[in-house]
Motif scaffolding. Sequence first.
Motif, short mmCIF file in Angstrom:
data_model
loop_
_atom_site.label_atom_id
_atom_site.label_comp_id
_atom_site.label_asym_id
_atom_site.label_seq_id
_atom_site.Cartn_x
_atom_site.Cartn_y
_atom_site.Cartn_z
N THR A 117 4.40 7.53 3.42
CA THR A 117 4.10 6.29 4.32
C THR A 117 4.05 5.68 2.79
OG1 THR A 117 2.72 7.02 6.18
CG2 THR A 117 3.62 4.82 5.70
N ARG A 118 2.88 5.94 2.17
CA ARG A 118 2.99 4.52 1.01
C ARG A 118 4.81 4.84 0.07
NH1 ARG A 118 0.82 1.27 -0.54
NH2 ARG A 118 3.82 0.64 -1.02
N PHE A 138 1.68 -1.06 6.91
CA PHE A 138 2.07 -2.13 6.15
C PHE A 138 1.59 -2.53 5.09
CE2 PHE A 138 6.48 -1.69 8.58
CZ PHE A 138 7.13 -1.79 8.23
N ALA A 139 0.68 -3.36 5.59
CA ALA A 139 -0.31 -3.56 4.24
C ALA A 139 -1.80 -2.71 3.90
CB ALA A 139 -1.56 -4.36 4.82
N ALA A 140 -1.93 -1.58 4.44
CA ALA A 140 -2.77 -0.94 4.25
C ALA A 140 -2.10 0.84 4.37
CB ALA A 140 -4.00 -1.08 4.09
N PRO A 141 -1.40 1.41 3.67
CA PRO A 141 -0.84 3.46 4.57
C PRO A 141 -1.78 4.32 3.96
CG PRO A 141 0.55 1.83 3.17
CD PRO A 141 -0.30 0.81 2.48
N ARG A 142 -2.13 4.92 4.51
CA ARG A 142 -3.56 5.82 4.77
C ARG A 142 -2.71 7.08 4.39
NH1 ARG A 142 -8.01 3.71 5.38
NH2 ARG A 142 -8.04 1.44 6.77
N HIS A 143 -0.91 6.76 4.27
CA HIS A 143 -0.78 8.98 4.05
C HIS A 143 0.15 8.81 3.03
CE1 HIS A 143 2.13 12.87 4.45
NE2 HIS A 143 1.05 12.55 5.37
N PRO A 144 0.41 9.30 1.77
CA PRO A 144 0.85 9.07 0.27
C PRO A 144 2.74 9.24 1.14
CG PRO A 144 -0.23 11.18 0.56
CD PRO A 144 -0.37 11.20 2.00
#
Length: 200
Positions: free
Chosen positions: A124-125, A116-122
């Motif tokens: 998820t973002r 939730f703080a730093a998603p790494r997949h577009p």
Amino acid sequence: MRNAARGASIMDMVDLPARFADRYPKELSGGQRLRVAIARALVMNPDLIVGDKPTSALDVSVQSQILNLMMDLKRELGPTHVFILGNLSVVEHLVDQVAAMYLGRVVELGGAAQVFAAPRHPYTRALLDPALTVAPGQGLPDIGLGAAFPNPLAIPPGCPFQPRCPRAFDLCSRVRPHPADVAFGGAARHLAEEPLKGAA
């Protein structure tokens, strides 16, 4: 008698009065029926409980009661819970680990706070970006994923998300990225080193 006592104990755990034992489903509210379903799952002392959108048909106040109940039961009894949820505000406060899925494949996996703080997949973002606006007449905002959905029976070559991805480049259309690592988390994308800061 042992079975009756066990049933009464389980009903007490899910906050259902003993008199409800003889009621038919049509005589129960949606929240009460869900409590019965939870009680049925608990009778066998399971190690794993799977909830597929368990609160989707309930109003907000009852959702909160059921989610609090499930968290209390997890603390008291210890079974692992797997929730399939679309409400991300619920996900954030309910789970320890998150798996974001696209076309039936895990595209990101990690601790809830980390994802939730730093998603790494577009994808998820995009799920985490606000989907609605409170301004009347403004409609849905453009989250940069386009309107076309790929056919799940004919998944495109390379990365399945690349037809909708605002960050796709040549490699994405040719090579499928490695899956998210079950043990260490991460994202199924070619450039997964950095967190994504917001919708493109």
